[in-house]
Design a protein around this motif. Structure first.
Motif, PDB file in Angstrom:
ATOM      1  N   LEU A 247       0.830  -1.205   0.000  1.00 36.08           N
ATOM      2  CA  LEU A 247       0.000   0.000   0.000  1.00 36.08           C
ATOM      3  C   LEU A 247       0.862   1.253   0.000  1.00 36.08           C
ATOM      4  CD1 LEU A 247      -2.754  -1.064   2.572  1.00 36.08           C
ATOM      5  CD2 LEU A 247      -3.059  -0.767   0.106  1.00 36.08           C
ATOM      6  N   ALA A 248       1.875   1.279   0.842  1.00 34.88           N
ATOM      7  CA  ALA A 248       2.737   2.461   0.925  1.00 34.88           C
ATOM      8  C   ALA A 248       3.482   2.700  -0.387  1.00 34.88           C
ATOM      9  CB  ALA A 248       3.724   2.310   2.075  1.00 34.88           C
ATOM     10  N   LYS A 249       3.785   1.637  -1.097  1.00 36.98           N
ATOM     11  CA  LYS A 249       4.489   1.758  -2.370  1.00 36.98           C
ATOM     12  C   LYS A 249       3.573   2.286  -3.468  1.00 36.98           C
ATOM     13  CE  LYS A 249       7.104  -0.986  -5.754  1.00 36.98           C
ATOM     14  NZ  LYS A 249       7.641  -2.328  -6.067  1.00 36.98           N
ATOM     15  N   ASN A 250       2.269   1.948  -3.391  1.00 35.86           N
ATOM     16  CA  ASN A 250       1.365   2.248  -4.497  1.00 35.86           C
ATOM     17  C   ASN A 250       0.442   3.437  -4.259  1.00 35.86           C
ATOM     18  OD1 ASN A 250       1.608   0.031  -6.745  1.00 35.86           O
ATOM     19  ND2 ASN A 250       1.836  -1.047  -4.803  1.00 35.86           N
ATOM     20  N   LEU A 251       0.320   3.895  -3.019  1.00 41.83           N
ATOM     21  CA  LEU A 251      -0.434   5.112  -2.742  1.00 41.83           C
ATOM     22  C   LEU A 251       0.507   6.301  -2.923  1.00 41.83           C
ATOM     23  CD1 LEU A 251      -2.313   3.802   0.401  1.00 41.83           C
ATOM     24  CD2 LEU A 251      -3.447   4.610  -1.691  1.00 41.83           C
ATOM     25  N   PRO A 252       0.139   7.304  -3.708  1.00 35.60           N
ATOM     26  CA  PRO A 252       1.077   8.380  -4.071  1.00 35.60           C
ATOM     27  C   PRO A 252       1.649   9.168  -2.902  1.00 35.60           C
ATOM     28  CG  PRO A 252      -0.807   8.381  -5.554  1.00 35.60           C
ATOM     29  CD  PRO A 252      -1.127   7.411  -4.462  1.00 35.60           C
ATOM     30  N   ASP A 253       0.871   9.349  -1.812  1.00 34.49           N
ATOM     31  CA  ASP A 253       1.341  10.177  -0.703  1.00 34.49           C
ATOM     32  C   ASP A 253       1.246   9.401   0.609  1.00 34.49           C
ATOM     33  OD1 ASP A 253       2.327  12.318   0.690  1.00 34.49           O
ATOM     34  OD2 ASP A 253       0.502  13.522   0.594  1.00 34.49           O
ATOM     35  N   ALA A 254       1.854   8.224   0.616  1.00 31.99           N
ATOM     36  CA  ALA A 254       1.779   7.344   1.794  1.00 31.99           C
ATOM     37  C   ALA A 254       3.140   7.186   2.454  1.00 31.99           C
ATOM     38  CB  ALA A 254       1.236   5.972   1.400  1.00 31.99           C
ATOM     39  N   SER A 255       3.099   7.106   3.790  1.00 31.43           N
ATOM     40  CA  SER A 255       4.279   6.787   4.583  1.00 31.43           C
ATOM     41  C   SER A 255       4.026   5.463   5.294  1.00 31.43           C
ATOM     42  CB  SER A 255       4.548   7.876   5.627  1.00 31.43           C
ATOM     43  OG  SER A 255       4.756   9.128   5.001  1.00 31.43           O
ATOM     44  N   LEU A 256       5.091   4.816   5.713  1.00 35.62           N
ATOM     45  CA  LEU A 256       4.992   3.499   6.354  1.00 35.62           C
ATOM     46  C   LEU A 256       5.738   3.517   7.673  1.00 35.62           C
ATOM     47  CD1 LEU A 256       4.289   0.438   6.258  1.00 35.62           C
ATOM     48  CD2 LEU A 256       6.433   0.113   4.982  1.00 35.62           C
ATOM     49  N   HIS A 257       5.066   3.055   8.732  1.00 34.65           N
ATOM     50  CA  HIS A 257       5.701   2.929  10.042  1.00 34.65           C
ATOM     51  C   HIS A 257       5.496   1.492  10.530  1.00 34.65           C
ATOM     52  CE1 HIS A 257       7.317   4.816  13.782  1.00 34.65           C
ATOM     53  NE2 HIS A 257       6.761   3.751  14.322  1.00 34.65           N
ATOM     54  N   ILE A 258       6.593   0.761  10.675  1.00 28.75           N
ATOM     55  CA  ILE A 258       6.554  -0.628  11.125  1.00 28.75           C
ATOM     56  C   ILE A 258       7.023  -0.682  12.570  1.00 28.75           C
ATOM     57  CG2 ILE A 258       7.470  -2.952  10.765  1.00 28.75           C
ATOM     58  CD1 ILE A 258       7.791  -2.228   7.805  1.00 28.75           C
TER      59      ILE A 258
END
Length: 286
Positions: A247-258
């Motif tokens: 999702l973070a890779k394919n949503l244009p303005d997304a960040s990812l926190h693991i």
């Protein structure tokens, strides 16, 4: 010092086709947050979000409904087959719920697991009414493997017992000791729902093995320009972390926190971190 025990109020909101049981904290004059729960057996708005909305109720208008097909909201007599079809109904009627609650303007969506997928459906349906989104342990990536935890969730009604529910709940967290005595409380809360025939009917329809698999395409995600924060427990054995990575890779303005040493319920196992991330997103600091 902020209160951590805002009173949760619950009421039914009747719409043209369905009724939502709505749990809320805070005042309608505050910044609204719509919190959408996941698909576990017996899930409700409060079983996922009670601690979160109690803490945030002095700062936000928190709305945590039971989804259609869950808890004390409407259970369709002839529900559609598969999660994707039900999510479309949930997304459409959630906008109607916001109208009934007189919530206007773009609203921040906070979706856990299935709730994350409903959030994305809402953004695709009427993006102008959606503001920022926090997707926590969200499904939605295509061709995800069916984990052992998901298999237990799908087939729960083969053994709908308290012992089976306790085992399922243990797969939602990295360390079951974090829940402590709350495990038995959650089991006691969910079992009366699980035993209802309308909830069993909704569960069977949503997880019909013959229904199309839920998920989105990269092309669909590319049309969602909203600010999105994907949060995922690194050790999630219900929805693998690869879902949020996609999702973070394919949503244009997304960040990812693991979050390490955390399973599917980051709002419980990493509660303070989750609250910090959510408030930072709303404040525009992420």
């Amino acid at each position: 010092m902020p209160t951590k025990n805002a009173e949760v109020t619950s009421r039914d909101v009747r719409l043209a086709e369905v009724t939502y049981r709505v749990h809320s904290t805070g005042d309608p004059s505050m910044t609204p947050l719509l919190l959408l729960h996941g698909s576990g057996p017996g899930a409700t708005g409060t079983s996922n979000w009670k601690a979160v909305i109690e803490e945030l109720g002095d700062r936000y208008y928190c709305i945590a409904p039971d989804m259609i097909g869950f808890g004390d909201s409407t259970h369709l007599t002839d529900p559609p087959r598969g999660m994707k079809a039900l999510n479309a109904i949930q997304a459409r009627t959630l906008f109607e719920l916001l109208d009934a609650l007189e919530v206007s303007g773009p609203i921040t969506l906070v979706g856990n697991s299935m709730g994350g997928m409903i959030s994305l459906e809402m953004a695709l349906l009427d993006g102008d009414r959606v503001g920022k989104m926090l997707l926590m342990g969200s499904g939605g990536a295509p061709d995800l493997p069916v984990t052992e935890g998901l298999q237990h969730l799908f087939g729960f009604y083969a053994d709908p017992t308290p012992a089976s529910m306790k085992k399922l709940l243990s797969s939602f967290v990295y360390d079951i000791d974090v829940l402590g005595d709350k495990v038995d409380e959650v089991v006691d809360e969910r079992m009366p729902y699980i035993q209802r025939s309308d909830i069993k009917r909704s569960h069977a329809a949503m997880f019909d093995p013959g229904a199309p698999k839920p998920g989105f395409t990269a092309q669909e995600m590319a049309t969602i320009g909203h600010k999105v924060l994907c949060v995922h427990g690194r050790d999630d054995i219900i929805v693998p972390v690869e879902s949020s990575t996609w999702l973070a890779k394919n949503l244009p303005d997304a960040s990812l926190h693991i979050i390490p040493r955390t399973g599917h319920w980051t709002q419980i196992e990493a509660h303070d971190t989750f609250i910090f991330l959510l408030e930072s997103l709303v404040a525009g600091k992420l």
